[in-house]
Design an enzyme around this catalytic site. Structure first.
Site, PDB file in Angstrom:
ATOM      1  N   ARG A 170       0.836  -1.210   0.000  1.00 59.99           N
ATOM      2  CA  ARG A 170       0.000   0.000   0.000  1.00 59.99           C
ATOM      3  C   ARG A 170       0.868   1.256   0.000  1.00 59.99           C
ATOM      4  O   ARG A 170       0.546   2.257  -0.613  1.00 59.99           O
ATOM      5  CB  ARG A 170      -0.933   0.007   1.228  1.00 59.99           C
ATOM      6  CG  ARG A 170      -1.627   1.330   1.452  1.00 59.99           C
ATOM      7  CD  ARG A 170      -2.839   1.271   2.355  1.00 59.99           C
ATOM      8  NE  ARG A 170      -2.734   0.324   3.440  1.00 59.99           N
ATOM      9  CZ  ARG A 170      -2.084   0.547   4.606  1.00 59.99           C
ATOM     10  NH1 ARG A 170      -1.461   1.683   4.818  1.00 59.99           N
ATOM     11  NH2 ARG A 170      -2.053  -0.380   5.528  1.00 59.99           N
TER      12      ARG A 170
ATOM     13  N   TYR B 126     -18.041  17.886 -13.207  1.00 57.87           N
ATOM     14  CA  TYR B 126     -18.471  16.499 -13.374  1.00 57.87           C
ATOM     15  C   TYR B 126     -19.481  16.118 -12.267  1.00 57.87           C
ATOM     16  O   TYR B 126     -19.261  16.435 -11.093  1.00 57.87           O
ATOM     17  CB  TYR B 126     -17.243  15.583 -13.337  1.00 57.87           C
ATOM     18  CG  TYR B 126     -17.555  14.122 -13.209  1.00 57.87           C
ATOM     19  CD1 TYR B 126     -18.312  13.465 -14.170  1.00 57.87           C
ATOM     20  CD2 TYR B 126     -17.108  13.388 -12.120  1.00 57.87           C
ATOM     21  CE1 TYR B 126     -18.620  12.128 -14.046  1.00 57.87           C
ATOM     22  CE2 TYR B 126     -17.403  12.039 -11.995  1.00 57.87           C
ATOM     23  CZ  TYR B 126     -18.164  11.420 -12.957  1.00 57.87           C
ATOM     24  OH  TYR B 126     -18.470  10.095 -12.831  1.00 57.87           O
TER      25      TYR B 126
ATOM     26  N   ASP C   9      -9.110  20.028 -12.580  1.00 55.54           N
ATOM     27  CA  ASP C   9      -9.405  18.699 -13.088  1.00 55.54           C
ATOM     28  C   ASP C   9      -9.174  18.770 -14.599  1.00 55.54           C
ATOM     29  O   ASP C   9      -9.961  19.370 -15.341  1.00 55.54           O
ATOM     30  CB  ASP C   9     -10.853  18.312 -12.752  1.00 55.54           C
ATOM     31  CG  ASP C   9     -11.184  16.894 -13.214  1.00 55.54           C
ATOM     32  OD1 ASP C   9     -10.493  16.391 -14.128  1.00 55.54           O
ATOM     33  OD2 ASP C   9     -12.130  16.301 -12.682  1.00 55.54           O
TER      34      ASP C   9
ATOM     35  N   LYS D 145      -9.580   7.974 -18.391  1.00 54.04           N
ATOM     36  CA  LYS D 145      -9.915   8.626 -19.647  1.00 54.04           C
ATOM     37  C   LYS D 145      -8.687   8.692 -20.570  1.00 54.04           C
ATOM     38  O   LYS D 145      -8.131   7.673 -20.895  1.00 54.04           O
ATOM     39  CB  LYS D 145     -10.512  10.000 -19.358  1.00 54.04           C
ATOM     40  CG  LYS D 145     -11.594   9.992 -18.245  1.00 54.04           C
ATOM     41  CD  LYS D 145     -12.754   9.092 -18.626  1.00 54.04           C
ATOM     42  CE  LYS D 145     -13.978   9.122 -17.734  1.00 54.04           C
ATOM     43  NZ  LYS D 145     -13.857   9.014 -16.309  1.00 54.04           N
TER      44      LYS D 145
HETATM   45  C1  LIG Z   1     -13.921  15.352 -15.454  1.00 53.01           C
HETATM   46  C2  LIG Z   1     -13.982  14.128 -14.612  1.00 53.01           C
HETATM   47  N1  LIG Z   1     -13.370  14.114 -13.420  1.00 53.01           N
HETATM   48  C3  LIG Z   1     -13.391  13.028 -12.617  1.00 53.01           C
HETATM   49  C4  LIG Z   1     -14.063  11.886 -12.992  1.00 53.01           C
HETATM   50  C5  LIG Z   1     -14.096  10.694 -12.060  1.00 53.01           C
HETATM   51  O1  LIG Z   1     -13.246   9.707 -12.513  1.00 53.01           O
HETATM   52  P1  LIG Z   1     -13.449   8.134 -12.217  1.00 53.01           P
HETATM   53  O2  LIG Z   1     -14.664   7.695 -12.950  1.00 53.01           O
HETATM   54  O3  LIG Z   1     -12.168   7.519 -12.704  1.00 53.01           O
HETATM   55  O4  LIG Z   1     -13.614   8.001 -10.732  1.00 53.01           O
HETATM   56  C6  LIG Z   1     -14.706  11.843 -14.230  1.00 53.01           C
HETATM   57  C7  LIG Z   1     -15.424  10.623 -14.648  1.00 53.01           C
HETATM   58  O5  LIG Z   1     -16.117  10.603 -15.643  1.00 53.01           O
HETATM   59  C8  LIG Z   1     -14.663  12.998 -15.055  1.00 53.01           C
HETATM   60  O6  LIG Z   1     -15.293  13.024 -16.251  1.00 53.01           O
END
Ligand SMILES: Cc1ncc(COP(=O)(O)O)c(C=O)c1O
Length: 424
Positions: A92, A144, A216, A241
């Site tokens: 971990r 998001y 982000d 992504k």
């Molecule tokens: C802009 C954005 N940030 C964070 C996330 C969260 O990521 P995860 O699905 O890997 O937890 C997403 C998921 O679609 C996203 O589109």
């Protein structure tokens, strides 16, 4: 735009000491077994973006010379003697595959250190641990849906407060600051409206108020924009992504600049334990090697689809920062390299959207984005279903809106598929 690759130096080189002795097995009966040295890829501080993506943070495996960092699928590490170990004690806390992907993405984003987590949401959750009860955060209003859910439903239980504003409007954003504001949390382009935030101005604003700018950067990818160059303190990604890019891993990363934050993230990653697994670390490391060439194709296909849709009679509106009609087109040119593979369009009604979403054959109807395959989705009932209907309406996320994550297929096939679905 300025797209400097400077400052990647020591992070690109990685931490592992290339002069460390190669492990040997004295007395091994295999006579061919001998101490050999392996060439190490060394990046100069001038190394360009694609080179950094491919090599940063990695070197041939010291035990075998394997060019690809192995998947260190282990929970613990045998120690040489009491208090004597090789820097690895427990899975971990430390893992060489995870360390490689963390160094790699830190270098790609031009940041000082990276911390890989089990999902994008786990990464955002870790960022939130920088806050203390009573602190306030200013957030992009069409962030998001999962981020909104975490802030609104979980973190407000811990006496944290959040104000959602159009961070594309600096004056409105500044008005939302209070004396307790410790963080400005921004998504640019935002999902799915593709609203931009001026990163340089947002960093200046946050710093004037003694707050951190957190970006982000999932939607853009570091090929398209690197927020730390514009003054961001922390960048996060859902590696699920573009960074992984192949729709076969869920993960997240935090890249951070400040020494005090890096110390905290090192601590909290171990304390909370939501780490990225060795296999997922390896998948993401494989993904970042092709990030630049994938992004060139995502950019090209995103632009071509946006142009195609903006001339289609059934399409009411297209949201894409690369179109000169986008209200922040000038800002997009200034802070982005290409305009990304994400776009949205409005068909005017749920029925019309449903016909297209059910009618496409090559576009896959699915949540998520950033993979090599083109995905199509319906924000109101899929990615943004957790956002209350009134909030969706205020943000302009209509029932007729469709979102596309343009993959890297031949653009003519994508256009043909959309044409036939729009004709239904
Ligand atoms: C802009 C954005 N940030 C964070 C996330 C969260 O990521 P995860 O699905 O890997 O937890 C997403 C998921 O679609 C996203 O589109």
């Amino acid at each position: 735009m300025r797209y400097s690759d400077s400052g990647l130096g020591i992070w690109a080189l990685g931490f592992a000491n290339p002069k460390a002795p190669i492990p040997t097995r004295p007395g091994h009966p295999d006579s061919t077994y001998r101490v050999i040295s392996y060439p190490t890829v060394k990046l100069t501080s001038r190394a360009r973006f694609s080179t950094v993506c491919l090599h940063a943070g990695q070197e041939p495996d010291p035990a075998t010379g394997a060019i690809i960092t192995p998947i260190y699928q282990t929970s613990t590490y045998v120690q040489d003697g009491l208090g004597k170990h090789k820097g690895y004690e427990y899975g971990r806390t430390h893992n060489p595959t995870r360390a490689a992907v963390e160094r790699n993405i830190a270098a790609i984003e031009g940041g000082k250190a990276g911390f890989a987590f089990a999902s994008g949401m786990a990464a955002i959750g870790a960022i939130a641990t920088l806050l203390k009860s009573g602190d306030h955060v200013v957030v992009s209003d069409n962030t998001y849906g999962g981020t909104f859910r975490l802030f609104d439903k979980v973190l407000t239980r811990y006496q944290l407060s959040f104000t959602y504003v159009d961070t594309g409007n600096l004056a409105e954003t500044e008005r939302a600051f209070t004396k307790s504001t410790r963080m400005l949390f921004v998504e640019t382009p935002s999902n799915p409206i593709m609203r931009l935030t001026d990163l340089r101005a947002a960093a200046d604003l946050a710093h004037r108020h003694d707050a951190r700018l957190v970006v982000d950067n999932t939607f853009a990818s570091p090929y398209v924009q690197r927020p730390i160059e514009f003054g961001a303190d922390i960048v996060t990604h859902s590696t699920t992504k573009y960074l992984n890019g192949h729709s076969d891993s869920v993960g997240g990363i935090v890249i951070s600049e400040r020494e005090d934050d890096n110390e905290w993230f090192t601590f909290v990653q171990n304390a909370e334990g939501a780490i990225l697994s060795p296999f997922d670390s390896w998948l993401v490391l494989r993904g970042t090697k092709t990030l630049p060439i994938r992004m060139q194709q995502h950019n090209a296909n995103g632009m071509a689809l946006a142009e195609f849709l903006s001339t289609h009679p059934k399409v009411k509106k297209v949201y894409y920062p690369g179109l000169p009609t986008h209200p922040q087109y000038e800002l997009a040119k200034k802070q982005m390299r290409g305009f990304g593979g994400m776009l949205a369009f409005d068909l005017g009604s749920l029925d019309a959207a449903r016909r297209v979403l059910n009618g496409v054959k090559l576009h896959s109807l699915a949540e998520s984005l950033g993979g090599v395959e083109t995905l199509i989705s319906h924000p109101a009932t899929m990615t943004h279903a957790s956002v209350p209907a009134e909030r969706r309406a205020a943000l302009g996320i209509t029932d007729g809106m469709v979102r596309i994550s343009a993959g890297i297929e031949d653009i003519e096939d994508l256009k043909e598929d959309l044409s036939q679905a729009l004709a239904l």
